[in-house]
Design a protein around this motif. Structure first.
Motif, PDB file in Angstrom:
ATOM      1  N   GLN A  41       5.366  -5.211  86.452  1.00 31.32           N
ATOM      2  CA  GLN A  41       6.315  -3.987  86.170  1.00 31.32           C
ATOM      3  C   GLN A  41       7.689  -4.391  86.316  1.00 31.32           C
ATOM      4  O   GLN A  41       7.873  -4.664  87.450  1.00 31.32           O
ATOM      5  N   GLY A  42       8.465  -4.179  85.676  1.00 33.17           N
ATOM      6  CA  GLY A  42      10.124  -4.660  85.656  1.00 33.17           C
ATOM      7  C   GLY A  42      10.288  -5.932  86.292  1.00 33.17           C
ATOM      8  O   GLY A  42      11.313  -6.456  86.863  1.00 33.17           O
ATOM      9  N   GLY A  43       9.507  -7.025  85.738  1.00 29.98           N
ATOM     10  CA  GLY A  43       9.597  -8.341  86.218  1.00 29.98           C
ATOM     11  C   GLY A  43       8.946  -8.646  87.615  1.00 29.98           C
ATOM     12  O   GLY A  43       9.081  -9.963  87.898  1.00 29.98           O
ATOM     13  N   ASP A  44       8.198  -7.552  88.116  1.00 29.90           N
ATOM     14  CA  ASP A  44       7.511  -7.978  89.446  1.00 29.90           C
ATOM     15  C   ASP A  44       6.150  -7.927  89.396  1.00 29.90           C
ATOM     16  O   ASP A  44       5.711  -6.971  88.313  1.00 29.90           O
ATOM     17  N   LEU A  45       5.409  -8.357  89.968  1.00 31.64           N
ATOM     18  CA  LEU A  45       4.048  -8.260  90.168  1.00 31.64           C
ATOM     19  C   LEU A  45       3.485  -7.253  91.201  1.00 31.64           C
ATOM     20  O   LEU A  45       4.148  -7.202  92.547  1.00 31.64           O
ATOM     21  N   VAL A  46       2.926  -6.322  90.673  1.00 32.63           N
ATOM     22  CA  VAL A  46       2.815  -4.980  91.741  1.00 32.63           C
ATOM     23  C   VAL A  46       1.265  -5.174  92.327  1.00 32.63           C
ATOM     24  O   VAL A  46       0.310  -5.479  91.333  1.00 32.63           O
ATOM     25  N   VAL A  47       1.053  -5.272  93.666  1.00 31.76           N
ATOM     26  CA  VAL A  47      -0.257  -5.436  94.244  1.00 31.76           C
ATOM     27  C   VAL A  47      -0.975  -4.304  94.070  1.00 31.76           C
ATOM     28  O   VAL A  47      -0.519  -3.113  94.530  1.00 31.76           O
ATOM     29  N   PRO A  48      -2.225  -3.993  93.452  1.00 33.21           N
ATOM     30  CA  PRO A  48      -2.911  -3.044  93.321  1.00 33.21           C
ATOM     31  C   PRO A  48      -3.655  -2.794  94.733  1.00 33.21           C
ATOM     32  O   PRO A  48      -3.472  -3.494  95.694  1.00 33.21           O
ATOM     33  N   ALA A  49      -4.383  -1.690  94.650  1.00 36.37           N
ATOM     34  CA  ALA A  49      -4.958  -1.011  95.844  1.00 36.37           C
ATOM     35  C   ALA A  49      -6.232  -2.005  96.171  1.00 36.37           C
ATOM     36  O   ALA A  49      -6.769  -2.709  95.644  1.00 36.37           O
ATOM     37  N   ASP A  50      -6.406  -2.072  97.666  1.00 34.20           N
ATOM     38  CA  ASP A  50      -7.613  -2.942  98.065  1.00 34.20           C
ATOM     39  C   ASP A  50      -7.541  -4.180  97.618  1.00 34.20           C
ATOM     40  O   ASP A  50      -8.448  -4.937  97.563  1.00 34.20           O
ATOM     41  N   SER A  51      -6.084  -4.845  97.421  1.00 33.63           N
ATOM     42  CA  SER A  51      -5.952  -6.285  97.031  1.00 33.63           C
ATOM     43  C   SER A  51      -4.884  -6.874  97.657  1.00 33.63           C
ATOM     44  O   SER A  51      -4.092  -6.161  98.308  1.00 33.63           O
ATOM     45  N   TYR A  52      -4.802  -8.195  97.812  1.00 32.87           N
ATOM     46  CA  TYR A  52      -3.543  -8.680  98.530  1.00 32.87           C
ATOM     47  C   TYR A  52      -3.303 -10.226  97.842  1.00 32.87           C
ATOM     48  O   TYR A  52      -3.979 -10.429  97.021  1.00 32.87           O
ATOM     49  N   PHE A  53      -2.065 -10.248  97.894  1.00 38.37           N
ATOM     50  CA  PHE A  53      -1.281 -11.331  97.332  1.00 38.37           C
ATOM     51  C   PHE A  53      -0.861 -12.450  98.499  1.00 38.37           C
ATOM     52  O   PHE A  53      -0.256 -12.040  99.426  1.00 38.37           O
ATOM     53  N   ALA A  54      -1.392 -13.605  98.192  1.00 41.23           N
ATOM     54  CA  ALA A  54      -1.303 -14.772  99.559  1.00 41.23           C
ATOM     55  C   ALA A  54      -1.039 -16.035  98.843  1.00 41.23           C
ATOM     56  O   ALA A  54      -1.245 -16.273  97.626  1.00 41.23           O
ATOM     57  N   MET A  55      -0.210 -16.815  99.671  1.00 40.01           N
ATOM     58  CA  MET A  55       0.471 -18.257  99.404  1.00 40.01           C
ATOM     59  C   MET A  55       0.078 -18.959 100.530  1.00 40.01           C
ATOM     60  O   MET A  55      -0.166 -18.623 101.627  1.00 40.01           O
ATOM     61  N   GLY A  56       0.058 -20.259 100.297  1.00 37.24           N
ATOM     62  CA  GLY A  56       0.077 -21.273 101.273  1.00 37.24           C
ATOM     63  C   GLY A  56       1.470 -21.716 101.953  1.00 37.24           C
ATOM     64  O   GLY A  56       2.512 -21.548 101.259  1.00 37.24           O
ATOM     65  N   ASP A  57       1.615 -21.920 103.107  1.00 37.58           N
ATOM     66  CA  ASP A  57       2.748 -22.503 103.795  1.00 37.58           C
ATOM     67  C   ASP A  57       3.350 -23.714 103.185  1.00 37.58           C
ATOM     68  O   ASP A  57       4.687 -23.882 103.005  1.00 37.58           O
ATOM     69  N   ASN A  58       2.234 -24.581 102.680  1.00 41.19           N
ATOM     70  CA  ASN A  58       2.958 -25.797 101.877  1.00 41.19           C
ATOM     71  C   ASN A  58       2.864 -25.553 100.484  1.00 41.19           C
ATOM     72  O   ASN A  58       2.129 -25.689  99.744  1.00 41.19           O
ATOM     73  N   ARG A  59       3.964 -24.814 100.370  1.00 39.70           N
ATOM     74  CA  ARG A  59       4.504 -24.048  98.919  1.00 39.70           C
ATOM     75  C   ARG A  59       4.066 -24.674  97.830  1.00 39.70           C
ATOM     76  O   ARG A  59       3.763 -24.119  96.769  1.00 39.70           O
ATOM     77  N   ASP A  60       4.491 -25.923  97.826  1.00 44.53           N
ATOM     78  CA  ASP A  60       4.757 -26.750  96.525  1.00 44.53           C
ATOM     79  C   ASP A  60       3.282 -27.273  95.904  1.00 44.53           C
ATOM     80  O   ASP A  60       3.188 -27.649  94.869  1.00 44.53           O
ATOM     81  N   VAL A  61       2.522 -27.235  96.880  1.00 35.69           N
ATOM     82  CA  VAL A  61       0.974 -27.983  96.440  1.00 35.69           C
ATOM     83  C   VAL A  61      -0.286 -26.715  96.684  1.00 35.69           C
ATOM     84  O   VAL A  61      -1.318 -27.090  96.545  1.00 35.69           O
ATOM     85  N   SER A  62       0.281 -25.720  97.252  1.00 42.64           N
ATOM     86  CA  SER A  62      -0.808 -24.682  97.448  1.00 42.64           C
ATOM     87  C   SER A  62      -1.484 -24.152  96.186  1.00 42.64           C
ATOM     88  O   SER A  62      -0.697 -23.608  95.170  1.00 42.64           O
ATOM     89  N   TYR A  63      -2.684 -23.904  96.088  1.00 43.36           N
ATOM     90  CA  TYR A  63      -3.497 -23.427  94.937  1.00 43.36           C
ATOM     91  C   TYR A  63      -3.550 -21.950  95.455  1.00 43.36           C
ATOM     92  O   TYR A  63      -4.594 -21.628  96.110  1.00 43.36           O
ATOM     93  N   ASP A  64      -2.857 -21.120  95.202  1.00 42.29           N
ATOM     94  CA  ASP A  64      -2.891 -19.697  95.773  1.00 42.29           C
ATOM     95  C   ASP A  64      -2.925 -18.330  94.773  1.00 42.29           C
ATOM     96  O   ASP A  64      -3.512 -18.694  93.391  1.00 42.29           O
ATOM     97  N   SER A  65      -2.458 -17.477  95.128  1.00 42.34           N
ATOM     98  CA  SER A  65      -2.473 -16.207  94.207  1.00 42.34           C
ATOM     99  C   SER A  65      -1.761 -16.221  93.004  1.00 42.34           C
ATOM    100  O   SER A  65      -1.927 -15.536  92.099  1.00 42.34           O
ATOM    101  N   ARG A  66      -0.852 -17.119  93.085  1.00 41.27           N
ATOM    102  CA  ARG A  66      -0.149 -17.196  91.857  1.00 41.27           C
ATOM    103  C   ARG A  66      -1.087 -17.787  90.486  1.00 41.27           C
ATOM    104  O   ARG A  66      -0.657 -17.725  89.271  1.00 41.27           O
ATOM    105  N   PHE A  67      -2.003 -18.591  91.156  1.00 38.05           N
ATOM    106  CA  PHE A  67      -2.952 -19.513  90.089  1.00 38.05           C
ATOM    107  C   PHE A  67      -4.232 -18.673  89.928  1.00 38.05           C
ATOM    108  O   PHE A  67      -4.706 -18.880  88.905  1.00 38.05           O
ATOM    109  N   TRP A  68      -4.594 -17.892  90.652  1.00 44.03           N
ATOM    110  CA  TRP A  68      -6.162 -17.158  90.560  1.00 44.03           C
ATOM    111  C   TRP A  68      -6.083 -15.810  90.702  1.00 44.03           C
ATOM    112  O   TRP A  68      -6.924 -15.154  90.859  1.00 44.03           O
ATOM    113  N   GLY A  69      -4.993 -15.292  91.371  1.00 46.39           N
ATOM    114  CA  GLY A  69      -4.969 -13.714  91.420  1.00 46.39           C
ATOM    115  C   GLY A  69      -4.995 -13.215  92.625  1.00 46.39           C
ATOM    116  O   GLY A  69      -4.659 -13.835  93.707  1.00 46.39           O
ATOM    117  N   PHE A  70      -5.259 -11.753  93.009  1.00 47.70           N
ATOM    118  CA  PHE A  70      -5.461 -11.263  94.098  1.00 47.70           C
ATOM    119  C   PHE A  70      -6.611 -11.519  94.915  1.00 47.70           C
ATOM    120  O   PHE A  70      -7.918 -11.996  94.107  1.00 47.70           O
TER     121      PHE A  70
END
Length: 260
Positions: free
Chosen positions: A174-203
């Motif tokens: 929505q408006g260029g942002d990803l909106v996190v739905p109910a009962d879900s979370y968006f997560a990422m790794g601290d080693n940001r450039d090699v992390s296979y995380d919510s950007r690649f498989w979702g909530f």
């Protein structure tokens, strides 16, 4: 007087075999209860959370804190909701049966986007001192652009995003942002450039969350992707390596380090 005290001491009944076994059973049941419902041992399998967590870090996971509160134990146990910045262990939505650890970036209702690798949540740029960046040997412009300018860049087969997420992703923008739905979370790794995380498989679905890593109880130098070695000979070989090199390859300084 002293003689009477000695006689009384000698007359104290000794613990019978049945009583000893009963005591041992109580200890074992208590330990089993703690391991099953309160704490779980977990080994860090990948480098996605470096330098917060390293491959080969063994942690105890608090299974209670994020569990649904129960009526009988609710007032006694420290239940709470998952918050921004929490590190959680969960079952991977992309690979069934695989336990994964990441940091929570977005909770239900949050609006997330990345611009040139920086994370913006609800319009504010996040200060993330725990994040590290890695030089890339193999340059993939599609993947890098998608990774650093999410979700503005399209998810294609060249970005590394799963097919399911590529199809679902546009429905949450929505408006260029990803909106996190109910009962879900968006997560990422601290080693940001090699992390296979919510950007690649979702909530992360709420029911997939196992708990929060508390502290490192042991850390051993482990090769990358060791967890993918499934052959018995490979597992036995690494077990022997661990026994032989227990003292010189254990990272002693990481013992009992609190995970934050």
């Amino acid at each position: 007087m002293a003689k009477k005290e000695i006689e009384q001491e000698e007359e104290k009944p000794r613990e019978t075999t049945v009583e000893f076994l009963a005591s041992l059973a109580a200890v074992l049941v208590t330990g089993l209860f703690i391991i099953t419902f309160i704490l779980q041992a977990f080994e860090i399998p990948s480098s996605s959370m470096e330098n917060t967590l390293l491959i080969g870090d063994h942690v105890f996971v608090n299974r209670v804190q994020f569990a649904p509160p129960t009526r009988w134990a609710g007032p006694l146990l420290p239940y709470r909701e998952i918050r921004h910045g929490d590190i959680v262990v969960f079952l991977s939505p992309a690979e069934p049966g695989l336990y994964v650890v990441k940091r929570i970036i977005g909770i239900p209702g949050d609006r997330i986007h990345l611009r040139d690798g920086a994370v913006y949540r609800n319009g504010e740029k996040l200060d993330e001192p725990y994040v590290i960046r890695q030089p890339q040997e193999d340059y993939n412009p599609d993947r890098f652009n998608y990774r650093d300018n999410f979700p503005a860049a399209s998810a294609t087969e060249y970005t590394g995003a799963t097919e399911t997420w590529s199809q679902e992703l546009p429905t949450h923008i929505q408006g260029g942002d990803l909106v996190v739905p109910a009962d879900s979370y968006f997560a990422m790794g601290d080693n940001r450039d090699v992390s296979y995380d919510s950007r690649f498989w979702g909530f992360i679905p709420r029911e997939n969350v196992i708990g929060r890593p508390m502290f490192i109880y042991w850390s051993f130098e482990t090769p990358p992707n060791q967890y993918k070695q499934t052959e018995i000979s490979q597992r036995v070989g690494f077990l022997l390596h661990t026994v032989i090199h227990f003292f010189d390859e254990t990272r002693w300084r990481r013992s009992f380090k609190v995970v934050r």
